[in-house]
Design an enzyme around this catalytic site. Structure first.
Site, PDB file in Angstrom:
ATOM      1  N   HIS A 225       0.807  -1.228   0.000  1.00 45.09           N
ATOM      2  CA  HIS A 225       0.000   0.000   0.000  1.00 45.09           C
ATOM      3  C   HIS A 225       0.837   1.273   0.000  1.00 45.09           C
ATOM      4  O   HIS A 225       0.465   2.266  -0.608  1.00 45.09           O
ATOM      5  CB  HIS A 225      -1.013   0.005   1.156  1.00 45.09           C
ATOM      6  N   ASP A 226       2.000   1.244   0.633  1.00 44.78           N
ATOM      7  CA  ASP A 226       2.805   2.469   0.730  1.00 44.78           C
ATOM      8  C   ASP A 226       3.999   2.459  -0.217  1.00 44.78           C
ATOM      9  O   ASP A 226       4.927   3.247  -0.061  1.00 44.78           O
ATOM     10  CB  ASP A 226       3.299   2.659   2.173  1.00 44.78           C
ATOM     11  N   LYS A 229       5.715   5.525  -1.629  1.00 43.05           N
ATOM     12  CA  LYS A 229       6.579   6.426  -0.841  1.00 43.05           C
ATOM     13  C   LYS A 229       8.003   6.466  -1.397  1.00 43.05           C
ATOM     14  O   LYS A 229       8.790   7.341  -1.042  1.00 43.05           O
ATOM     15  CB  LYS A 229       6.590   6.001   0.630  1.00 43.05           C
ATOM     16  N   HIS A 254       1.629   9.646  -2.448  1.00 46.11           N
ATOM     17  CA  HIS A 254       2.142   8.265  -2.468  1.00 46.11           C
ATOM     18  C   HIS A 254       1.128   7.219  -2.946  1.00 46.11           C
ATOM     19  O   HIS A 254       1.531   6.256  -3.605  1.00 46.11           O
ATOM     20  CB  HIS A 254       2.801   7.887  -1.130  1.00 46.11           C
ATOM     21  N   HIS A 278      -6.234   3.819  -0.692  1.00 46.60           N
ATOM     22  CA  HIS A 278      -6.154   3.428   0.726  1.00 46.60           C
ATOM     23  C   HIS A 278      -6.167   4.620   1.688  1.00 46.60           C
ATOM     24  O   HIS A 278      -6.101   4.436   2.903  1.00 46.60           O
ATOM     25  CB  HIS A 278      -4.954   2.502   0.981  1.00 46.60           C
ATOM     26  N   ASP A 309      -4.082   0.259   8.803  1.00 46.09           N
ATOM     27  CA  ASP A 309      -2.987   1.226   8.641  1.00 46.09           C
ATOM     28  C   ASP A 309      -2.990   2.174   9.846  1.00 46.09           C
ATOM     29  O   ASP A 309      -1.963   2.426  10.482  1.00 46.09           O
ATOM     30  CB  ASP A 309      -3.234   2.000   7.336  1.00 46.09           C
TER      31      ASP A 309
HETATM   32 FE   LIG Z   1       0.660   2.969   5.615  1.00 45.98          FE
HETATM   33 FE   LIG Z   2      -0.360   5.180   3.092  1.00 50.01          FE
END
Ligand SMILES: [Fe+2]
Ligand SMILES: [Fe+2]
Length: 375
Positions: A225-226, A229, A254, A278, A309
């Site tokens: 999900h990240d 970044k 992101h 998300h 999260d």
């Molecule tokens: Fe996250």
């Molecule tokens: Fe996130």
């Protein structure tokens, strides 16, 4: 051409001689016997395709002789050479299928030759049909065999392919997962974040009674999900203080960057929207991003991941605060249920917390998604 042989059996030697003379120049071998027993012995050593017998002979009648021949050599074409006085016997034999044709004495030379030619043709044709039947049968067996082998092979290859496919997926996910992990690890405070979000999300998904494939998808989406970044400057990601307005806007990119990274990966197609959304809010308000989707317009995995999260972030130490206690987390979930969070996800999460308590958020848990969903 195949050698043709005819055997004549008659107790009158003159007739045998006449026949031999008649057929001297015909393309066939002519055998003769004046006694049925002799003829039977002869056939054992010298195969003939056609046997022509007289009816009235001292030791054995023609019909009896020919039925013996039929027993011993069923393929031989049997004919009778007979005078008008034994006609009825011969006709009877034909009707019973004992003999193929009847030649009457005295015979017409041309007719006799023609009848013999037909008898040989008949023999050859029967042999050819028999051979073709045999070939067909053999080919049928071979085909059945090949079909069986083919089915087994296809089954095996399909199994191998499925295993290979699974292997590739796992390898790919491990690679991207490692990437996500590397990003988490840039900051000591977020180390292991994605993995934990993936694990929490899988558990929440199962609590919600979702299907295996959905749980698997949620796990992958949680891991990744990240991943976006990676496109955010390190200085912002690892910044120990609170972010400025601009920095906050930067970090909000992101989810989109993550979706762009995953888009070209065909088998992650279903994961892409989950990653993109998300950070949407359930109420569709502008506090969510990037598209301000609302309610069930937000992919279910995204809604599941958002709860996990948040819980993961709250229960982890941050540079500016220690990990928050579960009571605070529960209060927060209640407070934002229906605005930020899907109430259905919050309720399921609270059930899980009720059941597992601190156990649920204990770090360093070993987790295998395929053992978890059972496949
Ligand atoms: Fe996250
Ligand atoms: Fe996130």
């Amino acid at each position: 051409m195949q050698e043709h042989t005819v055997l004549f059996v008659d107790d009158e030697v003159n007739i045998l001689k006449a026949l031999q003379r008649l057929l001297r120049n015909e393309p066939m071998q002519v055998l003769t016997a004046s006694r049925p027993q002799e003829a039977i012995g002869l056939l054992e050593s010298t195969p003939a395709q056609v046997v022509v017998s007289d009816q009235r002979m001292p030791e054995m009648s023609g019909v009896d002789f020919l039925s013996t021949v039929r027993e011993r050599h069923p393929d031989m074409v049997r004919m009778m050479l007979t005078g008008y006085t034994e006609m009825n016997i011969a006709v009877d034999a034909i009707n019973k299928g004992e003999i193929y044709r009847l030649i009457t004495k005295p015979w017409n030379d041309d007719e006799l030759k023609a009848t013999l030619r037909q008898a040989f043709d008949h023999y050859d044709l029967k042999g050819e049909i028999k051979r073709l039947n045999q070939v067909t049968r053999e080919q049928n067996f071979k085909l059945q065999d090949m079909n069986r082998n083919l089915e087994t092979k296809v089954r095996e290859r399909t199994k191998q392919l499925a295993a290979k496919h699974q292997e590739l997926r796992t390898a790919y996910i491990q690679t991207i997962g490692a990437l996500a992990e590397a990003i988490d690890a840039k900051d000591a405070y977020t180390r292991g974040h994605s993995e934990r979000v993936a694990v929490y999300s899988s558990r929440l998904a199962r609590e919600m009674g979702l299907r295996k494939e959905m749980i698997e998808r949620i796990y992958f989406a949680g891991l990744l999900h990240d991943v976006g970044k990676i496109g955010i400057p390190d200085a912002i990601i690892t910044k120990p203080d609170r972010l400025t307005e601009e920095e906050y806007l930067e970090i909000q990119k992101h989810p989109e960057i993550g979706a762009k990274i995953l888009e070209p990966v065909e088998f992650l197609g279903s994961v892409v929207p989950c990653v993109r959304h998300h950070h949407e809010w359930f109420d569709g308000s502008d506090r969510g991003y990037p598209d301000r989707l609302r309610g069930d317009k937000i992919p279910l995995p995204s809604r599941v991941i958002l709860v996990c999260d948040t819980v993961e972030a709250m229960t982890s130490d941050r540079p500016y605060r220690k990990a928050l206690p579960l009571e605070t987390v529960v209060r927060e979930l209640h407070k934002y249920s229906g605005s930020q969070f899907d109430p259905q996800c919050v309720d399921a999460f609270l059930r899980l917390l009720d059941r597992d308590g601190d156990e649920f958020i204990s770090k360093d848990q070993k987790f295998d998604i395929y053992a978890f969903i059972g496949s």
